[in-house]
Design a protein around this motif. Sequence first.
Motif, PDB file in Angstrom:
ATOM      1  N   VAL A 198       0.836  -1.204   0.000  1.00  0.00           N
ATOM      2  CA  VAL A 198       0.000   0.000   0.000  1.00  0.00           C
ATOM      3  C   VAL A 198       0.870   1.255   0.000  1.00  0.00           C
ATOM      4  CG1 VAL A 198      -1.658   1.356   1.340  1.00  0.00           C
ATOM      5  CG2 VAL A 198      -1.994  -1.103   1.076  1.00  0.00           C
ATOM      6  N   GLY A 199       1.926   1.241   0.837  1.00  0.00           N
ATOM      7  CA  GLY A 199       2.838   2.378   0.859  1.00  0.00           C
ATOM      8  C   GLY A 199       3.513   2.591  -0.485  1.00  0.00           C
ATOM      9  N   LYS A 200       3.894   1.488  -1.139  1.00  0.00           N
ATOM     10  CA  LYS A 200       4.519   1.583  -2.462  1.00  0.00           C
ATOM     11  C   LYS A 200       3.558   2.207  -3.466  1.00  0.00           C
ATOM     12  CE  LYS A 200       6.842  -1.980  -3.910  1.00  0.00           C
ATOM     13  NZ  LYS A 200       7.191  -3.323  -4.472  1.00  0.00           N
ATOM     14  N   MET A 201       2.298   1.802  -3.419  1.00  0.00           N
ATOM     15  CA  MET A 201       1.313   2.316  -4.362  1.00  0.00           C
ATOM     16  C   MET A 201       1.063   3.808  -4.136  1.00  0.00           C
ATOM     17  SD  MET A 201      -2.703   1.316  -4.689  1.00  0.00           S
ATOM     18  CE  MET A 201      -3.030   2.138  -3.120  1.00  0.00           C
ATOM     19  N   LEU A 202       0.955   4.218  -2.872  1.00  0.00           N
ATOM     20  CA  LEU A 202       0.685   5.626  -2.580  1.00  0.00           C
ATOM     21  C   LEU A 202       1.845   6.511  -3.036  1.00  0.00           C
ATOM     22  CD1 LEU A 202      -0.939   5.359   0.973  1.00  0.00           C
ATOM     23  CD2 LEU A 202      -2.086   5.698  -1.213  1.00  0.00           C
ATOM     24  N   PHE A 203       3.077   6.066  -2.805  1.00  0.00           N
ATOM     25  CA  PHE A 203       4.227   6.885  -3.175  1.00  0.00           C
ATOM     26  C   PHE A 203       4.422   6.931  -4.680  1.00  0.00           C
ATOM     27  CE2 PHE A 203       8.817   7.948  -3.346  1.00  0.00           C
ATOM     28  CZ  PHE A 203       8.765   9.119  -2.602  1.00  0.00           C
ATOM     29  N   ALA A 204       3.901   5.931  -5.389  1.00  0.00           N
ATOM     30  CA  ALA A 204       4.037   5.903  -6.844  1.00  0.00           C
ATOM     31  C   ALA A 204       3.333   7.078  -7.493  1.00  0.00           C
ATOM     32  CB  ALA A 204       3.484   4.592  -7.400  1.00  0.00           C
ATOM     33  N   ARG A 205       2.478   7.784  -6.747  1.00  0.00           N
ATOM     34  CA  ARG A 205       1.772   8.935  -7.306  1.00  0.00           C
ATOM     35  C   ARG A 205       2.722  10.104  -7.571  1.00  0.00           C
ATOM     36  NH1 ARG A 205      -3.159  12.550  -4.785  1.00  0.00           N
ATOM     37  NH2 ARG A 205      -4.235  12.958  -6.745  1.00  0.00           N
ATOM     38  N   GLN A 206       3.937  10.026  -7.048  1.00  0.00           N
ATOM     39  CA  GLN A 206       4.907  11.082  -7.322  1.00  0.00           C
ATOM     40  C   GLN A 206       5.152  11.244  -8.819  1.00  0.00           C
ATOM     41  OE1 GLN A 206       6.323  13.165  -5.086  1.00  0.00           O
ATOM     42  NE2 GLN A 206       5.110  12.222  -3.470  1.00  0.00           N
ATOM     43  N   GLY A 207       4.922  10.147  -9.580  1.00  0.00           N
ATOM     44  CA  GLY A 207       4.906  10.220 -11.030  1.00  0.00           C
ATOM     45  C   GLY A 207       6.158  10.804 -11.640  1.00  0.00           C
ATOM     46  N   LYS A 208       5.991  11.964 -12.301  1.00  0.00           N
ATOM     47  CA  LYS A 208       7.065  12.531 -13.109  1.00  0.00           C
ATOM     48  C   LYS A 208       8.251  12.987 -12.280  1.00  0.00           C
ATOM     49  CE  LYS A 208       7.429  15.357 -17.241  1.00  0.00           C
ATOM     50  NZ  LYS A 208       6.799  16.395 -18.073  1.00  0.00           N
ATOM     51  N   LYS A 209       8.080  13.138 -10.970  1.00  0.00           N
ATOM     52  CA  LYS A 209       9.204  13.550 -10.127  1.00  0.00           C
ATOM     53  C   LYS A 209      10.333  12.524 -10.170  1.00  0.00           C
ATOM     54  CE  LYS A 209       6.917  16.574  -6.839  1.00  0.00           C
ATOM     55  NZ  LYS A 209       5.559  16.417  -6.488  1.00  0.00           N
ATOM     56  N   PHE A 210       9.994  11.253 -10.455  1.00  0.00           N
ATOM     57  CA  PHE A 210      11.041  10.238 -10.551  1.00  0.00           C
ATOM     58  C   PHE A 210      11.965  10.505 -11.731  1.00  0.00           C
ATOM     59  CE2 PHE A 210       7.711   7.631  -8.326  1.00  0.00           C
ATOM     60  CZ  PHE A 210       8.414   7.520  -7.139  1.00  0.00           C
ATOM     61  N   ASP A 211      11.466  11.179 -12.759  1.00  0.00           N
ATOM     62  CA  ASP A 211      12.308  11.548 -13.889  1.00  0.00           C
ATOM     63  C   ASP A 211      13.002  12.881 -13.645  1.00  0.00           C
ATOM     64  OD1 ASP A 211      11.622   9.364 -15.727  1.00  0.00           O
ATOM     65  OD2 ASP A 211       9.627  10.245 -15.728  1.00  0.00           O
ATOM     66  N   CYS A 212      12.271  13.818 -13.032  1.00  0.00           N
ATOM     67  CA  CYS A 212      12.795  15.184 -12.902  1.00  0.00           C
ATOM     68  C   CYS A 212      13.784  15.337 -11.754  1.00  0.00           C
ATOM     69  CB  CYS A 212      11.629  16.163 -12.725  1.00  0.00           C
ATOM     70  SG  CYS A 212      10.472  16.164 -14.105  1.00  0.00           S
ATOM     71  N   ASP A 213      13.571  14.634 -10.661  1.00  0.00           N
ATOM     72  CA  ASP A 213      14.421  14.788  -9.478  1.00  0.00           C
ATOM     73  C   ASP A 213      14.930  13.428  -9.029  1.00  0.00           C
ATOM     74  OD1 ASP A 213      13.890  17.743  -8.931  1.00  0.00           O
ATOM     75  OD2 ASP A 213      11.868  16.949  -8.891  1.00  0.00           O
ATOM     76  N   LEU A 214      15.459  12.663  -9.963  1.00  0.00           N
ATOM     77  CA  LEU A 214      15.798  11.272  -9.632  1.00  0.00           C
ATOM     78  C   LEU A 214      16.947  11.165  -8.639  1.00  0.00           C
ATOM     79  CD1 LEU A 214      18.514   9.994 -11.292  1.00  0.00           C
ATOM     80  CD2 LEU A 214      17.029  10.512 -13.204  1.00  0.00           C
ATOM     81  N   LYS A 215      17.931  12.074  -8.701  1.00  0.00           N
ATOM     82  CA  LYS A 215      19.038  11.998  -7.733  1.00  0.00           C
ATOM     83  C   LYS A 215      18.532  12.266  -6.321  1.00  0.00           C
ATOM     84  CE  LYS A 215      22.821  13.432 -10.787  1.00  0.00           C
ATOM     85  NZ  LYS A 215      23.946  14.372 -10.933  1.00  0.00           N
ATOM     86  N   GLN A 216      17.723  13.317  -6.180  1.00  0.00           N
ATOM     87  CA  GLN A 216      17.213  13.676  -4.865  1.00  0.00           C
ATOM     88  C   GLN A 216      16.311  12.571  -4.305  1.00  0.00           C
ATOM     89  OE1 GLN A 216      17.239  15.619  -7.558  1.00  0.00           O
ATOM     90  NE2 GLN A 216      18.646  17.247  -6.969  1.00  0.00           N
TER      91      GLN A 216
END
Length: 521
Positions: A198-216
Amino acid sequence: MAPAMGLKRPAAAVSAAAGSATQTITLPAPAVRDAVRGAVRDAEASPPPSSAARAPAPPAPAVDGVLCLEEVDGRRWSYVVEGSASSAQPKPGRVSARARAAPVGATFRAVPLQSPLPPAEEIMNFIRSYVVPEGFPDSVTPSYVPYMTWRALKHFFGGAMSVFTTRALLNSVGVSQSRATSGAVAINWILKDGAGRVGKMLFARQGKKFDCDLKQLRFSGDLMMELGAGIELATAAFPQLFLPLACMANVVKNVAAVTSTSTRTPIYKAYAKGENIGDVTAKGESVGNIADLLGTGMSILISKRNPSLVASFAVLSCGYLLSSYQEVRSVVLNTLNTARFTVAVDSFVKTGHVPSLKEGNSEETVFNPPWRHQPVAIGSRFGEAFQEPASFVATRPLFEDERYIVTYNPTKDRVYALLKDQARQDDVLKAAFHAHVLLHFITASHANLKARKRLNSDQGSHQYVNPNPLNMDFLPHIEESCKIVTSSYGIFKRKAREQGWIMSESLLNPGKARLCGVVPQ
């Protein structure tokens, strides 16, 4: 003497035979700081502002009108000056002429132009934000839907099977010969794993941030992984709280896992040349698995000597986080996200030099996750950027020929770049560049004001300080920034391309709001 910054711009052609030429203009560096000093001198030459002299003209009588239209995710709002006697809806793409005379001190309100969505559609939009990428279906290929359908069925059967396999494993190690007890333990174990999912699914909503701020996000995920491990360690001290602690640890560790998984491919992509991303990924995972096995073997040998559990965890955790930090810092990306764009613009404004790929990536901070307060916001909503109608009316003419509007909101201490509905990729880049230039003006102005306050305090004098600053109080800085951007944005892009930065693909991740009632002439 301050170093000089050379800027080149096309010179007017003298004749057809002369061909194209370039004219070199030497400006004292940094140009923005000098411009700010000029603006401050102008401000010091004028009398201290007062509540009666803040407006550029005497207050006009109260008027009605629509300032602009705004669109977010296909839904539109109109920003109306308060006191409107007419409830007629404005025509799309047009700004009421009466709004141009908005008095200082007036307020505005957002009026939705569509009826509220039905509850069922609201729920579907909420679910869609968790299970499909942004911009779906246009953002993915047609084969994405059948692939994800079969993938979901695979995980459905896998999840159902895990209940029976977990119970069999617990029975095999002799947890209990009682079916009831082993079943209860298995259920607790499954609840622990389910909470993590459930925690994994909720955090997956970050969406495009994984591409834009991947280092952080990658480093933040590693921090959360160690936090989850620490919570798991606490279950030994509080066995009666096993289930809540284990659930909490699994939630944190699964959030870290989805962060690691989502940022892995873009990092490997940065190292792949040609169509070998699969090979690079496979070999990278192989190296990670070998290192993991070696670490496990070393830990088994050390554990036979019964060392202190807390001390061992602390040492290993420090090694893990230090390695994670160096891993993230070693990644060299040629795209401009918010952090790298800030580094590039800051360097250009102060020295006239755009950093190389290695310099820009090395100077990027990884301790600034995207959910922290940022001094610049791109694609914000109108109500966040402006405090009153008069501020917008005074600022709008400066950006008639642009597909964005930049302003500073002193109450939030933030520079806002509002995008018009015609804005394209280059307009987003230019808006971000303009916003950072304006931020330098504002920062220098604040530093100058603090210095004058300190000087006046030492001399025992008192200086008037406006307790309620407005957007339009910073209009001179916005005007000066427009001049700087007009002459230097093209130079910045050219120098950035020369250093290897890809200017056609930015990862600035602007907001979804667009002004659709303000168009360039």
